[in-house]
Design an enzyme around this catalytic site. Structure first.
Site, PDB file in Angstrom:
ATOM      1  CB  SER A  25      -0.946   0.000   1.207  1.00 21.42           C
ATOM      2  OG  SER A  25      -0.221  -0.191   2.414  1.00 21.42           O
ATOM      3  CG  ASN A 112      -4.447  -4.565  12.615  1.00 21.83           C
ATOM      4  OD1 ASN A 112      -3.802  -4.517  11.563  1.00 21.83           O
ATOM      5  ND2 ASN A 112      -4.849  -5.701  13.159  1.00 21.83           N
ATOM      6  CG  HIS A 158     -41.431  20.078 -15.685  1.00 27.51           C
ATOM      7  ND1 HIS A 158     -41.623  18.750 -15.329  1.00 27.51           N
ATOM      8  CD2 HIS A 158     -42.247  20.806 -14.889  1.00 27.51           C
ATOM      9  CE1 HIS A 158     -42.546  18.679 -14.388  1.00 27.51           C
ATOM     10  NE2 HIS A 158     -42.937  19.920 -14.086  1.00 27.51           N
ATOM     11  CB  SER A 279     -13.162  24.072 -30.035  1.00 28.07           C
ATOM     12  OG  SER A 279     -13.009  23.201 -31.135  1.00 28.07           O
ATOM     13  CE  LYS A 285     -17.825  24.224 -29.392  1.00 28.07           C
ATOM     14  NZ  LYS A 285     -19.127  23.787 -28.910  1.00 28.07           N
ATOM     15  CD  GLU A 292     -18.768  20.618 -20.930  1.00 26.73           C
ATOM     16  OE1 GLU A 292     -19.440  19.899 -21.671  1.00 26.73           O
ATOM     17  OE2 GLU A 292     -17.759  21.232 -21.318  1.00 26.73           O
ATOM     18  CE1 TYR A 319      -6.520  -3.218   8.583  1.00 27.14           C
ATOM     19  CE2 TYR A 319      -5.585  -5.417   8.439  1.00 27.14           C
ATOM     20  CZ  TYR A 319      -5.706  -4.135   7.943  1.00 27.14           C
ATOM     21  OH  TYR A 319      -5.020  -3.762   6.808  1.00 27.14           O
ATOM     22  CD  GLN A 324      -2.810  -2.688   2.115  1.00 23.48           C
ATOM     23  OE1 GLN A 324      -2.244  -3.019   3.142  1.00 23.48           O
ATOM     24  NE2 GLN A 324      -2.446  -3.124   0.925  1.00 23.48           N
ATOM     25  CE  LYS A 327      -4.264   2.815   3.938  1.00 23.88           C
ATOM     26  NZ  LYS A 327      -5.154   1.864   4.672  1.00 23.88           N
TER      27      LYS A 327
END
Ligand code: ARG
Length: 463
Positions: A25, A112, A158, A279, A285, A292, A319, A324, A327
């Site tokens: 990890s 742990n 709507h 663009s 553009k 977005e 544990y 692990q 994270k």
């Protein structure tokens, strides 16, 4: 040949390469190094004060941990997957630097409770920092609302024009969403402020440790009452994920409004060059890419919450190594949330509004219709249903003749309503519409002013 690890004493062969790659990890928990050093120092100080190790051993360990921290900060530490995780890297280097005393640090603790402590500390720090960022966003929303207190705006249901509202009212509708997120973040912080350290593997330590003392050294206000719960618990992470998801969804809806409203078809909003992109093929553009991307991030954040919940489902108590991976989800969502809050604030720092285009659309959308119906009710005592019918006649007529409601002449209205009712001129003036709204929480300018006051107050009450 067998590799030496912190646990390899009873093994005669090394783990295979794929097993090591699955086990490691260090590729992501290296970001916990500051917390791991801090927790190790608190543990060593406590061991010293409780005379579980000697004062000179404790001092040696503290000094050594500072050296290790400096090395990592300066990019001098090399990370290896054979050493699995950040805890083993730090302990190994400590022993290299200070010798035998380093081997006493792990007295009465386990990885742990160690990883649980580190992660609590990490999340606490990040959540507190994000609270400040969220406050900045809230203040920006308030400043915008104040600036556009009486500006006319379009209310939609709507995605169809519904009624005229004030721009400030629309902005404040988002303020309250994020204001509730702040409450949720405070809950996250309270729930994370609890020390698992000293739970050891899960049943507690075989030494006269003082968990309260170690917790106090780390700034925790309390400890977990049950050592098994302390190493098993991931509720504090679920709380953060829920906060992240909710905030991301609020941000996504605001971004969606901004994306729609900045299109030529709406033309209500302009986002500045600082938060838009061009663009590579279409020279004309200006795209709302940042909005977005922020909208899109909600998917990723929901995914992280799901991943944790699915990881936890069906785990037996205390544990398990599956944990692990927690994270990976947590760290990613923390980064995404920070980008959302800061990105949104930046967009709102580079935004301008075009109320004239809003007004044109309100006219085209017959936004005065409800006001006219209510006027018939108030002036002629018509039942609302009946008034609704009469106004519908006007709308239908306008649609057929390419007119807006404010273009209708008295003659046309007399004809459509058989001379029964007439309209006061101001009913058709869009700007007068919000003023007719009544009751707390409405878009009436006086109510919005009060609402703004409450919004300010809601921030002043905070610490
Ligand atoms: N790297 C581990 C994690 O993040 C630390 C705890 C390992 N504990 C163990 N018993 N193998 O969960």
């Amino acid at each position: 040949m067998k590799q030496e690890t912190l646990w390899s004493g009873r093994f005669t062969e090394s783990a295979s390469n794929i097993a090591q790659r699955i086990s490691e990890s260090i590729s992501y928990d290296r970001y916990l190094f500051e917390q791991d050093i801090a927790a190790s120092k608190a543990h060593a100080r406590m061991l010293g004060e409780q005379k579980i190790i000697t004062p000179s051993q404790a001092e040696n360990i503290l000094r050594g941990l500072d050296l290790v921290a400096e090395e990592i900060r300066n990019g001098k530490m090399e990370f290896h997957i054979e050493l699995e995780d950040i805890h083993t890297h730090i302990e190994r280097r400590l022993t290299e630097l200070i010798g035998e005393d380093g081997k006493r640090l792990h007295t009465g603790r386990s990885r742990n409770d160690q990883v649980a402590t580190d992660t609590h500390l990490y999340l606490l720090e990040k959540a507190r920092a994000q609270r400040e960022l969220l406050l900045q966003l809230l203040h920006r929303l308030l400043a915008l609302a104040e600036q556009h207190l009486t500006t006319l705006w379009a209310g939609y249901t709507h995605t169809q024009i519904a009624q005229p509202v004030l721009l400030s009212h629309w902005i404040l509708s988002y303020f309250w969403q994020f204001r509730r997120d702040l409450d949720l973040l405070d809950f996250v912080i309270t729930e994370t402020d609890r020390s698992p350290l000293g739970a050891a593997a899960m049943g507690g330590a075989n030494y006269p440790i003082d968990r309260d003392q170690a917790a106090a050294f780390l700034g925790f206000s309390r400890i977990y009452e049950n050592s098994m719960d302390a190493v098993a618990n991931r509720d504090y992470q679920m709380n953060y994920h829920f906060f992240a998801v909710r905030l991301a969804l609020h941000a996504s809806r605001l971004c969606e409004d901004l994306i729609l409203y900045s299109s030529a078809e709406f033309g209500y909003v302009k986002m500045g060059d600082a938060v838009t992109t061009g663009s590579s093929i279409m020279p004309q553009k200006k795209n709302p890419d940042i909005a977005e991307l922020l909208r899109g991030k909600s998917g990723r954040i929901i995914g992280n919450f799901n991943a944790l919940m699915i990881n936890l489902k069906g785990l037996p108590s205390t544990y398990n190594r599956d944990l692990q991976e927690d994270k990976v989800y947590l760290f990613d969502s923390i980064v995404q949330v920070e980008q959302i809050i800061c990105g949104l604030t930046e967009i709102l720092n580079h935004i301008s509004f075009s109320p004239r285009n809003v007004k044109e659309n309100l006219e085209r959308g017959f936004a005065q219709a409800t006001d006219i119906a209510d006027y018939l009710v108030a002036t002629y005592g018509l039942a609302f249903r009946e008034a609704h019918e009469y106004v519908a006649r006007l709308v239908l007529y306008c649609e057929r003749h390419g007119k807006t409601l404010s273009m209708l002449t008295k003659e046309e209205i007399d004809k459509l309503w058989e001379g029964k009712y007439s309209l006061a001129a101001d009913i058709l003036i869009l700007e007068s519409s919000p003023m007719r709204r009544q009751g707390k929480g409405s878009t009436n300018p006086n109510e919005v002013k009060k609402q703004l006051g409450k919004a300010h107050e809601s921030l002043q009450d905070l610490l």
